[in-house]
Scaffold this motif. Structure first.
Motif, PDB file in Angstrom:
ATOM      1  N   ARG A 157      -2.491  -1.874   8.771  1.00  0.00           N
ATOM      2  CA  ARG A 157      -1.584  -2.477   7.796  1.00  0.00           C
ATOM      3  C   ARG A 157      -0.223  -2.734   8.441  1.00  0.00           C
ATOM      4  NH1 ARG A 157      -3.844  -1.679   2.721  1.00  0.00           N
ATOM      5  NH2 ARG A 157      -5.414  -0.027   2.575  1.00  0.00           N
ATOM      6  N   PRO A 158       0.380  -3.915   8.208  1.00  0.00           N
ATOM      7  CA  PRO A 158       1.746  -4.146   8.708  1.00  0.00           C
ATOM      8  C   PRO A 158       2.695  -3.093   8.149  1.00  0.00           C
ATOM      9  CG  PRO A 158       0.764  -6.193   7.915  1.00  0.00           C
ATOM     10  CD  PRO A 158      -0.164  -5.096   7.504  1.00  0.00           C
ATOM     11  N   LEU A 159       3.589  -2.611   8.986  1.00  0.00           N
ATOM     12  CA  LEU A 159       4.504  -1.559   8.554  1.00  0.00           C
ATOM     13  C   LEU A 159       5.364  -2.021   7.380  1.00  0.00           C
ATOM     14  CD1 LEU A 159       4.436   1.150   9.950  1.00  0.00           C
ATOM     15  CD2 LEU A 159       6.592   0.592  11.079  1.00  0.00           C
ATOM     16  N   THR A 160       5.649  -3.316   7.315  1.00  0.00           N
ATOM     17  CA  THR A 160       6.471  -3.850   6.225  1.00  0.00           C
ATOM     18  C   THR A 160       5.760  -3.793   4.876  1.00  0.00           C
ATOM     19  OG1 THR A 160       5.690  -6.036   6.917  1.00  0.00           O
ATOM     20  CG2 THR A 160       7.887  -5.372   7.637  1.00  0.00           C
ATOM     21  N   ASP A 161       4.445  -3.579   4.875  1.00  0.00           N
ATOM     22  CA  ASP A 161       3.677  -3.525   3.626  1.00  0.00           C
ATOM     23  C   ASP A 161       3.481  -2.102   3.100  1.00  0.00           C
ATOM     24  OD1 ASP A 161       3.421  -6.221   3.870  1.00  0.00           O
ATOM     25  OD2 ASP A 161       1.246  -6.270   4.052  1.00  0.00           O
ATOM     26  N   VAL A 162       3.961  -1.117   3.851  1.00  0.00           N
ATOM     27  CA  VAL A 162       3.561   0.270   3.583  1.00  0.00           C
ATOM     28  C   VAL A 162       4.749   1.120   3.158  1.00  0.00           C
ATOM     29  CG1 VAL A 162       2.674   2.364   4.675  1.00  0.00           C
ATOM     30  CG2 VAL A 162       1.602   0.163   5.159  1.00  0.00           C
ATOM     31  N   VAL A 163       4.527   1.978   2.160  1.00  0.00           N
ATOM     32  CA  VAL A 163       5.416   3.097   1.844  1.00  0.00           C
ATOM     33  C   VAL A 163       4.616   4.379   2.002  1.00  0.00           C
ATOM     34  CG1 VAL A 163       6.618   4.335  -0.007  1.00  0.00           C
ATOM     35  CG2 VAL A 163       7.023   1.892   0.335  1.00  0.00           C
ATOM     36  N   THR A 164       5.135   5.309   2.794  1.00  0.00           N
ATOM     37  CA  THR A 164       4.503   6.610   2.962  1.00  0.00           C
ATOM     38  C   THR A 164       5.093   7.559   1.928  1.00  0.00           C
ATOM     39  OG1 THR A 164       4.207   6.254   5.333  1.00  0.00           O
ATOM     40  CG2 THR A 164       4.093   8.511   4.544  1.00  0.00           C
ATOM     41  N   GLN A 165       4.261   8.022   1.008  1.00  0.00           N
ATOM     42  CA  GLN A 165       4.724   8.939  -0.034  1.00  0.00           C
ATOM     43  C   GLN A 165       4.482  10.382   0.401  1.00  0.00           C
ATOM     44  OE1 GLN A 165       2.581   9.116  -3.805  1.00  0.00           O
ATOM     45  NE2 GLN A 165       4.523   9.247  -4.911  1.00  0.00           N
ATOM     46  N   VAL A 166       5.553  11.178   0.355  1.00  0.00           N
ATOM     47  CA  VAL A 166       5.468  12.590   0.712  1.00  0.00           C
ATOM     48  C   VAL A 166       5.442  13.382  -0.593  1.00  0.00           C
ATOM     49  CG1 VAL A 166       6.475  14.439   2.089  1.00  0.00           C
ATOM     50  CG2 VAL A 166       6.817  12.055   2.775  1.00  0.00           C
ATOM     51  N   VAL A 167       4.298  13.925  -0.947  1.00  0.00           N
ATOM     52  CA  VAL A 167       4.091  14.526  -2.263  1.00  0.00           C
ATOM     53  C   VAL A 167       4.750  15.899  -2.336  1.00  0.00           C
ATOM     54  CG1 VAL A 167       1.967  13.240  -2.647  1.00  0.00           C
ATOM     55  CG2 VAL A 167       1.869  15.492  -1.544  1.00  0.00           C
ATOM     56  N   ASP A 168       4.851  16.413  -3.559  1.00  0.00           N
ATOM     57  CA  ASP A 168       5.507  17.707  -3.771  1.00  0.00           C
ATOM     58  C   ASP A 168       4.761  18.850  -3.098  1.00  0.00           C
ATOM     59  OD1 ASP A 168       7.378  16.362  -5.264  1.00  0.00           O
ATOM     60  OD2 ASP A 168       6.546  16.935  -7.212  1.00  0.00           O
ATOM     61  N   ALA A 169       3.461  18.694  -2.907  1.00  0.00           N
ATOM     62  CA  ALA A 169       2.682  19.745  -2.251  1.00  0.00           C
ATOM     63  C   ALA A 169       3.099  19.951  -0.800  1.00  0.00           C
ATOM     64  CB  ALA A 169       1.195  19.404  -2.323  1.00  0.00           C
ATOM     65  N   ALA A 184       0.853  -1.187   0.000  1.00  0.00           N
ATOM     66  CA  ALA A 184       0.000   0.000   0.000  1.00  0.00           C
ATOM     67  C   ALA A 184       0.887   1.236   0.000  1.00  0.00           C
ATOM     68  CB  ALA A 184      -0.914   0.016   1.214  1.00  0.00           C
ATOM     69  N   VAL A 185       0.615   2.165  -0.922  1.00  0.00           N
ATOM     70  CA  VAL A 185       1.277   3.460  -0.953  1.00  0.00           C
ATOM     71  C   VAL A 185       0.315   4.469  -0.350  1.00  0.00           C
ATOM     72  CG1 VAL A 185       2.309   5.256  -2.393  1.00  0.00           C
ATOM     73  CG2 VAL A 185       2.586   2.845  -3.010  1.00  0.00           C
ATOM     74  N   LEU A 186       0.702   5.049   0.792  1.00  0.00           N
ATOM     75  CA  LEU A 186      -0.160   5.979   1.500  1.00  0.00           C
ATOM     76  C   LEU A 186       0.372   7.390   1.293  1.00  0.00           C
ATOM     77  CD1 LEU A 186      -0.591   3.969   4.828  1.00  0.00           C
ATOM     78  CD2 LEU A 186      -1.963   3.866   2.738  1.00  0.00           C
ATOM     79  N   ASN A 187      -0.404   8.254   0.641  1.00  0.00           N
ATOM     80  CA  ASN A 187       0.061   9.603   0.331  1.00  0.00           C
ATOM     81  C   ASN A 187      -0.954  10.688   0.670  1.00  0.00           C
ATOM     82  OD1 ASN A 187      -1.825   9.238  -1.711  1.00  0.00           O
ATOM     83  ND2 ASN A 187      -0.284   8.916  -3.300  1.00  0.00           N
ATOM     84  N   GLU A 203      11.334   1.456  -5.415  1.00  0.00           N
ATOM     85  CA  GLU A 203      12.644   1.514  -4.765  1.00  0.00           C
ATOM     86  C   GLU A 203      12.479   1.595  -3.251  1.00  0.00           C
ATOM     87  OE1 GLU A 203      16.584   4.454  -4.575  1.00  0.00           O
ATOM     88  OE2 GLU A 203      15.010   4.783  -6.070  1.00  0.00           O
ATOM     89  N   ALA A 204      11.465   2.320  -2.811  1.00  0.00           N
ATOM     90  CA  ALA A 204      11.215   2.423  -1.371  1.00  0.00           C
ATOM     91  C   ALA A 204      10.773   1.085  -0.791  1.00  0.00           C
ATOM     92  CB  ALA A 204      10.171   3.506  -1.101  1.00  0.00           C
ATOM     93  N   PHE A 205       9.893   0.368  -1.503  1.00  0.00           N
ATOM     94  CA  PHE A 205       9.470  -0.952  -1.016  1.00  0.00           C
ATOM     95  C   PHE A 205      10.658  -1.898  -0.886  1.00  0.00           C
ATOM     96  CE2 PHE A 205       4.984  -0.086  -2.434  1.00  0.00           C
ATOM     97  CZ  PHE A 205       4.378  -0.406  -1.218  1.00  0.00           C
ATOM     98  N   ASP A 206      11.609  -1.799  -1.802  1.00  0.00           N
ATOM     99  CA  ASP A 206      12.748  -2.719  -1.811  1.00  0.00           C
ATOM    100  C   ASP A 206      13.846  -2.304  -0.837  1.00  0.00           C
ATOM    101  OD1 ASP A 206      11.457  -4.140  -3.769  1.00  0.00           O
ATOM    102  OD2 ASP A 206      12.520  -3.176  -5.426  1.00  0.00           O
ATOM    103  N   ALA A 207      13.763  -1.117  -0.269  1.00  0.00           N
ATOM    104  CA  ALA A 207      14.825  -0.615   0.610  1.00  0.00           C
ATOM    105  C   ALA A 207      14.650  -1.113   2.039  1.00  0.00           C
ATOM    106  CB  ALA A 207      14.826   0.913   0.607  1.00  0.00           C
ATOM    107  N   GLY A 208      15.756  -1.165   2.736  1.00  0.00           N
ATOM    108  CA  GLY A 208      15.698  -1.461   4.160  1.00  0.00           C
ATOM    109  C   GLY A 208      15.468  -2.897   4.514  1.00  0.00           C
ATOM    110  N   GLY A 209      15.647  -3.816   3.558  1.00  0.00           N
ATOM    111  CA  GLY A 209      15.482  -5.235   3.853  1.00  0.00           C
ATOM    112  C   GLY A 209      14.026  -5.626   3.905  1.00  0.00           C
ATOM    113  N   GLY A 210      13.792  -6.921   3.918  1.00  0.00           N
ATOM    114  CA  GLY A 210      12.428  -7.430   4.020  1.00  0.00           C
ATOM    115  C   GLY A 210      11.643  -7.154   2.764  1.00  0.00           C
ATOM    116  N   GLY A 211      10.401  -6.782   2.903  1.00  0.00           N
ATOM    117  CA  GLY A 211       9.502  -6.539   1.795  1.00  0.00           C
ATOM    118  C   GLY A 211       8.112  -6.978   2.188  1.00  0.00           C
ATOM    119  N   PRO A 212       7.150  -6.768   1.337  1.00  0.00           N
ATOM    120  CA  PRO A 212       5.778  -7.095   1.701  1.00  0.00           C
ATOM    121  C   PRO A 212       5.579  -8.553   2.080  1.00  0.00           C
ATOM    122  CG  PRO A 212       5.820  -5.710  -0.253  1.00  0.00           C
ATOM    123  CD  PRO A 212       7.240  -6.098   0.039  1.00  0.00           C
TER     124      PRO A 212
END
Length: 357
Positions: free
Chosen positions: A101-113, A68-71, A259-268
């Motif tokens: 949602r498990p933290l390992t499943d999530v990427v928090t997207q910080v938008v340009d706004a 899940a991409v949460l933005n 790239e964010a999902f794949d970073a920091g080890g682990g994954g969904p």
């Protein structure tokens, strides 16, 4: 230019490494945004993604797996018991009813706004940003176009089983720029830094039970950031529980969320966090003869090599001893033959220096 609203009524208290819950008023880095503040405790109704921080977490809220991409909308990081086990989840109320949602499943997207300008106030020097430079900010008060990220300790089973409160720990952060999380009161007080990416070692934050809080999350550069995050607590039974997982951010809309999902080890699909009660650090498993993983494979191989070396050394020593014995026996045999020949010559009078008559 830093702009601050007047302090709201009923401002909650906060503490770092203390037994007081978090609370603060809004900070605005630049333009105005809707009023709101972090406060203690839960109210009678959910906030539905709005500026009201009073909320109640229902025990029947679902746990949802999958990327899940949460933005946008409202997300709280928090502990939750799942089938009796302690985990870190994100409570996403961008849908109704909210889901965890498990933290390992999530990427928090910080938008340009989310971009704002770094203030000139020297109290903000911890941001490591030139005054007027662009920052990406998840604000303490909700902005309609930006994710609103906070934390809560309001899971019903957590409130029932935990003794007093939980500890949030940042163990470190990886990213292209500087990362910081801070609170600021609305009375022109100095910012209260909760986590600073420049500091070494674990940075702990105590949070009382039934607390719902938001803060300012600041990134100085776009890119992927991974925060090594842990939530731990003592239960009323005396048991200590903890869970640790990567908190991933894709800062800026040009940053690849994959790239964010794949970073920091682990994954969904990876096992979430560390074991709840205890953890052990182990190296990568060795590959077995069939291509599978075998725990302790490297150790067994090393022991076999050491045993073989001992055997070879022993065999070599025996061989050298035998060779030395053969040399000694041969030398003695030759000496004995010489002595015997000299004795025979003496008896016949034909030894060295003599002639036969």
């Amino acid at each position: 230019m830093l702009s601050l609203p007047p302090p709201p009524a009923g401002l909650g208290r906060r503490a770092r490494n203390a037994s007081v819950a978090l609370g603060a008023a809004a900070v605005l880095l630049g333009t105005a945004s809707p009023a709101g503040h972090a406060q203690d405790g839960g109210g009678d109704g959910g906030d539905g993604g709005g500026g009201d921080l009073e909320q109640t977490v229902a025990p029947e809220e679902d746990n949802i797996a999958g990327e899940a991409v949460l933005n946008v909308g409202h997300v709280d990081i928090g502990p939750r018991f799942v089938d009796g086990e302690w985990h870190i989840h994100g409570r996403d109320d961008s849908q109704s009813p909210p889901v965890w949602r498990p933290l390992t499943d999530v990427v928090t997207q910080v938008v340009d706004a989310s971009q704002q300008q770094a203030p000139e106030d020297p109290d903000f020097g911890f941001l490591d940003a030139e005054p007027g430079s662009d920052l990406f900010v998840i604000p303490q008060t909700q902005a309609p176009e930006v994710i609103w990220l906070g934390w809560n300790t309001q899971d019903p089973e957590v409130m029932e089983r935990v003794n007093r409160g939980v500890t949030l720990t940042m163990h470190g952060v990886e990213g292209p720029g500087h990362f910081a999380v801070f609170l600021q009161n609305g009375d022109l007080g100095a910012p209260d830094v909760l986590w600073d990416g420049d500091e070494e070692g674990p940075q702990e934050l105590w949070v009382d039970l039934n607390t719902h809080t938001h803060a300012n999350w600041v990134f100085t550069e776009p890119g992927v950031y991974v925060v090594d995050f842990e939530v731990s607590a003592d239960l009323i039974t005396g048991e200590h529980v903890s869970a640790r997982a990567p908190l991933r951010f894709a800062v800026g809309e040009e940053t690849d969320v994959r790239e964010a999902f794949d970073a920091g080890g682990g994954g969904p699909a990876a096992e979430e966090e560390e074991p709840a009660q205890e953890s052990s650090a182990t190296g990568p498993p060795a590959e077995g003869p069939e291509g599978g993983d075998t725990e302790g494979g490297d150790t067994a191989s090393d022991e076999e090599d050491a045993s073989l070396n001992v055997v070879l050394i022993a065999v070599g020593a025996v061989a050298l001893a035998l060779l030395a014995a053969v040399v000694v026996v041969t030398a003695r045999s030759r000496r004995a033959r010489r002595i015997a020949a000299a004795t025979d010559a003496a008896d016949t009078g034909t030894g060295p220096g003599r002639s036969a008559s």
